[in-house]
Design a protein around this motif. Sequence first.
Motif, PDB file in Angstrom:
ATOM      1  N   ALA A 379      51.727  45.666  22.631  1.00 48.40           N
ATOM      2  CA  ALA A 379      51.101  45.743  24.142  1.00 48.40           C
ATOM      3  C   ALA A 379      50.835  44.673  24.832  1.00 48.40           C
ATOM      4  N   LEU A 380      50.544  43.388  24.394  1.00 49.00           N
ATOM      5  CA  LEU A 380      50.287  42.308  25.130  1.00 49.00           C
ATOM      6  C   LEU A 380      51.583  41.866  25.413  1.00 49.00           C
ATOM      7  N   ILE A 381      52.739  41.819  24.705  1.00 47.97           N
ATOM      8  CA  ILE A 381      53.842  41.237  24.914  1.00 47.97           C
ATOM      9  C   ILE A 381      54.548  41.911  26.032  1.00 47.97           C
ATOM     10  N   ALA A 382      54.514  43.258  25.824  1.00 51.83           N
ATOM     11  CA  ALA A 382      55.296  44.024  26.829  1.00 51.83           C
ATOM     12  C   ALA A 382      54.673  43.993  28.032  1.00 51.83           C
ATOM     13  N   ALA A 383      53.037  43.858  28.103  1.00 53.77           N
ATOM     14  CA  ALA A 383      52.613  43.749  29.597  1.00 53.77           C
ATOM     15  C   ALA A 383      52.765  42.452  30.242  1.00 53.77           C
ATOM     16  N   PHE A 384      53.050  41.297  29.396  1.00 58.08           N
ATOM     17  CA  PHE A 384      53.360  39.901  30.058  1.00 58.08           C
ATOM     18  C   PHE A 384      54.844  39.702  30.105  1.00 58.08           C
ATOM     19  N   GLN A 385      55.457  40.698  29.976  1.00 55.47           N
ATOM     20  CA  GLN A 385      57.174  40.302  30.161  1.00 55.47           C
ATOM     21  C   GLN A 385      57.428  39.753  31.527  1.00 55.47           C
ATOM     22  N   HIS A 386      56.675  40.381  32.609  1.00 56.88           N
ATOM     23  CA  HIS A 386      57.118  39.893  33.785  1.00 56.88           C
ATOM     24  C   HIS A 386      56.200  39.075  34.488  1.00 56.88           C
ATOM     25  N   TRP A 387      55.037  38.557  33.475  1.00 54.12           N
ATOM     26  CA  TRP A 387      54.038  38.025  34.186  1.00 54.12           C
ATOM     27  C   TRP A 387      54.166  36.738  35.059  1.00 54.12           C
ATOM     28  N   ALA A 388      55.216  35.717  34.821  1.00 53.18           N
ATOM     29  CA  ALA A 388      55.439  34.715  35.484  1.00 53.18           C
ATOM     30  C   ALA A 388      55.837  35.204  36.862  1.00 53.18           C
ATOM     31  N   ARG A 389      56.527  36.184  37.080  1.00 54.76           N
ATOM     32  CA  ARG A 389      57.006  36.504  38.416  1.00 54.76           C
ATOM     33  C   ARG A 389      55.763  36.982  39.173  1.00 54.76           C
ATOM     34  N   VAL A 390      54.997  37.747  38.400  1.00 55.56           N
ATOM     35  CA  VAL A 390      53.860  38.372  39.198  1.00 55.56           C
ATOM     36  C   VAL A 390      52.692  37.217  39.519  1.00 55.56           C
ATOM     37  N   SER A 391      52.486  36.460  38.594  1.00 50.80           N
ATOM     38  CA  SER A 391      51.479  35.441  38.768  1.00 50.80           C
ATOM     39  C   SER A 391      51.818  34.653  39.900  1.00 50.80           C
ATOM     40  N   ALA A 392      52.937  34.227  39.969  1.00 53.14           N
ATOM     41  CA  ALA A 392      53.396  33.381  41.208  1.00 53.14           C
ATOM     42  C   ALA A 392      52.932  33.767  42.508  1.00 53.14           C
ATOM     43  N   ARG A 393      52.794  35.137  42.737  1.00 57.25           N
ATOM     44  CA  ARG A 393      52.286  35.569  43.925  1.00 57.25           C
ATOM     45  C   ARG A 393      50.700  35.614  44.141  1.00 57.25           C
ATOM     46  N   LEU A 394      50.182  35.276  43.048  1.00 51.07           N
ATOM     47  CA  LEU A 394      48.708  35.055  43.318  1.00 51.07           C
ATOM     48  C   LEU A 394      48.140  33.659  43.519  1.00 51.07           C
ATOM     49  N   PRO A 395      46.972  33.913  44.251  1.00 50.91           N
ATOM     50  CA  PRO A 395      46.129  32.528  44.236  1.00 50.91           C
ATOM     51  C   PRO A 395      45.818  32.026  42.880  1.00 50.91           C
ATOM     52  N   ALA A 396      46.057  30.479  42.791  1.00 57.73           N
ATOM     53  CA  ALA A 396      45.839  29.947  41.602  1.00 57.73           C
ATOM     54  C   ALA A 396      44.571  30.132  40.910  1.00 57.73           C
ATOM     55  N   LEU A 397      43.439  30.397  41.659  1.00 55.87           N
ATOM     56  CA  LEU A 397      42.239  30.462  41.143  1.00 55.87           C
ATOM     57  C   LEU A 397      41.914  32.046  40.605  1.00 55.87           C
ATOM     58  N   LEU A 398      42.930  32.772  41.230  1.00 55.12           N
ATOM     59  CA  LEU A 398      42.759  34.378  40.527  1.00 55.12           C
ATOM     60  C   LEU A 398      43.803  34.487  39.396  1.00 55.12           C
ATOM     61  N   ARG A 399      44.631  33.591  39.110  1.00 49.97           N
ATOM     62  CA  ARG A 399      45.568  33.730  37.854  1.00 49.97           C
ATOM     63  C   ARG A 399      44.810  33.801  36.718  1.00 49.97           C
ATOM     64  N   PRO A 400      43.795  33.047  36.104  1.00 45.90           N
ATOM     65  CA  PRO A 400      43.323  33.235  35.056  1.00 45.90           C
ATOM     66  C   PRO A 400      42.544  34.588  34.914  1.00 45.90           C
ATOM     67  N   VAL A 401      41.876  34.994  35.877  1.00 51.57           N
ATOM     68  CA  VAL A 401      40.938  36.141  35.918  1.00 51.57           C
ATOM     69  C   VAL A 401      41.982  37.282  35.884  1.00 51.57           C
ATOM     70  N   ALA A 402      43.127  37.329  36.533  1.00 56.14           N
ATOM     71  CA  ALA A 402      44.148  38.542  36.426  1.00 56.14           C
ATOM     72  C   ALA A 402      44.540  38.485  35.075  1.00 56.14           C
ATOM     73  N   ALA A 403      44.977  37.281  34.495  1.00 56.74           N
ATOM     74  CA  ALA A 403      45.686  37.414  32.994  1.00 56.74           C
ATOM     75  C   ALA A 403      44.531  37.957  32.172  1.00 56.74           C
ATOM     76  N   LEU A 404      43.341  37.639  32.216  1.00 62.50           N
ATOM     77  CA  LEU A 404      42.220  38.340  31.532  1.00 62.50           C
ATOM     78  C   LEU A 404      42.092  39.575  31.640  1.00 62.50           C
ATOM     79  N   CYS A 405      42.069  40.200  32.728  1.00 63.72           N
ATOM     80  CA  CYS A 405      42.026  41.566  32.854  1.00 63.72           C
ATOM     81  C   CYS A 405      43.271  42.472  32.415  1.00 63.72           C
ATOM     82  N   LEU A 406      44.777  41.770  32.867  1.00 64.00           N
ATOM     83  CA  LEU A 406      45.729  42.425  32.323  1.00 64.00           C
ATOM     84  C   LEU A 406      45.680  42.603  30.437  1.00 64.00           C
ATOM     85  N   SER A 407      45.260  41.340  30.222  1.00 64.89           N
ATOM     86  CA  SER A 407      45.412  41.337  28.643  1.00 64.89           C
ATOM     87  C   SER A 407      44.159  42.414  28.000  1.00 64.89           C
TER      88      SER A 407
END
Length: 693
Positions: A379-407
């Motif tokens: 599930a984690l691998i499937a969820a993060f397949q497109h993470w690089a493209r999505v995270s590029a649109r987020l503010p730098a400070l929110l990326r770790p929080v968003a990654a934690l929430c998604l995982s």
Amino acid sequence: MVALARPLATLLDALSAARGAVLPWAPVMLSFGIGAYFLAREEPGQGAYALAGAGFLLALLLRLFGGERWHLPAVGAALALAGFLIAGARADLVAGPVLADRYYGPVVGRIVGIDRSFSDQPRLTLDQVSLDIVAPSRTPAKVRVALHGEDAFVPEPGQRVRLIAHLSPPDGPVEPGGFDFQRIAWFERLGAVGYTRDPVTVTAPSDGGPGLWAFRVRMWLSRAMQAGMEGQAGAFAAALMTGDRSGVTRATNDALRNSNLSHLISISGLHMGLLSGFVFAFCRYGLALVPPLALRLNTKKIAAVLALFAATFYLFLAGPNVATRRAYVMAAVMLVAVLLDRRAISLRSVAIAALIVLLLEPESLVEPGFQMSFGATVALIAAFQHWARVSARLPALLRPVAALCLSSLAAGTATLPIAAVHFNRIAEYGFVANLAAVPLMGMAVMPAGVVAALLAPFGLAAPALWVMEQGCRAILLVAAFVSGLDGAVIPVVTPVAWVLPVMSLGALTFVLTRPPWLRVCGAAAVAASLAGWNLAERPLLLIAGEGALVGLRTPEGRALSKAKGAGFVAASWLEDDGDLVDQETAFARGAFTGTRGQVRADLGPVALWHLTGKTSARRAEAVCTPGAIVVLDGYWQGGSPACRLFDAQFLDQSGAVAVQDSGQGIVTVVSARDLAGRRLWNDRGTRARRLGN
């Protein structure tokens, strides 16, 4: 025939064209064969294995000499048949004597395991066992004994001890179709379980055997950590760093389970990943600070080798239990992928890890640890397949929080139905608890543990251990707070048996395939399994395998015939009903009335009697009237009974019993043996025939 041949040919051609994306399906195909072995009602005989072996060879020949379109079907068939053969071979390889009857007397053995029982008592696992009046050829390879006395005995790995214990063969399912401890015990070579209320005598100190050095180091480190950290924080730290859970109380375990944080205390993929990841990053960035080395060496591969050594040491330190071995295989496959310049985290690497685990321990397939570990990883691998493209649109400070929430969301969604099936509960606030606790594990507890291990030889580990203690204490506070919230636990009724396999296959189809129609089929299978969850109908009447407890379904919930005794059986029945009350509350529902040792309940016009105690057999004749149901924990001593009798002799053969009401009277009686079949781990005759005794 032509009309059928064309779609088949089209399907085979499509499979052949997609052969580069089918490796993730290899463990799934292997699982079909393993599952078929465990689902069999009778232990497969030589004919079944010969047929499977012949089919395996034919599939290999088809793969080698058949047309290209037949390659994938041939490989799939070969894997499925191999899974069946491997599971049967594994069951034979671990075969060992199982105690034939109850035993009370001296037990001599060597301590090879220390943990806690269901009743929160210290428990010893012994090997090199000797029992009075039991022939060595029939003596179990291992026995497990809970210490119920007030003895101040402190067990040490490798000690030879003598104690007076009550032993019995491992129990079967507490109800038909329920959790099968006999199967688990068989693969652990555990031939007897029991308890003692007498002091334990040490007959010889640790023998210094080479097989126990890791166990001794583990217990030494665990006690040192618990001595330096107060209360349950020390026990928790010792459990996640050494695998020794003997100091963790039942209250702590319950809080962790009810907050969906129990995975933090079982050494699993999270721990192995955090440890190896920290060592990898520490070594790689440390070498990067030394330019002469960073410019001349492949620091990435050096870091991978050192991380692999750290993971290997962690494996031996924490003990080769199933969960730890599984976590090590997953970490090792990913680190080897780095050494081979392949993607470390991919569905292919997870598939290779799953294949290795299933080949070595096919029984892992039916255990919740395997299902949850690999389910969360996929599930984690499937969820993060497109993470690089999505995270590029987020503010730098929110990326770790968003990654934690998604995982947390992905892993929690994948493991929630598995945990609900096996443990009959959903931690409603588990997502929040993991958001608070997992960062503490990753940023404080595990790094501090590694730093403490590095500094310990120099006597400088105290600051790191203090950081680790505070992190563990904070995690336990999160667990206690979340588990204490109203509605923290949602009880779940045990579903029908097909729900979890169908849901898992549907989810894998959705994740691992690309054609939209296949993904729709996978989603439909998941939806169907969720809809079928509520099709299960709990039995009207449950009778424990030894006649020690009876449970009757009432409008208020299941009523139990005793307020105390057979606690594990009572807890299991209530959990399977999706009922959170304790045994005393279930007894207080009032369906059973009478005096201690002789209680009665009414099933419409039918009288139900439950008789226990030394005089139960004499008292049974008076209540065994036509039409009555009598449950007796002793042996019937009269002639042909006029009532429907479930005595110790009947239950010895049947195991636990479920009685179901069709609406026209009590018509269905199902025993645990009926559903479990006759397998190596539960039938003495089958065992004797297979092992030649």
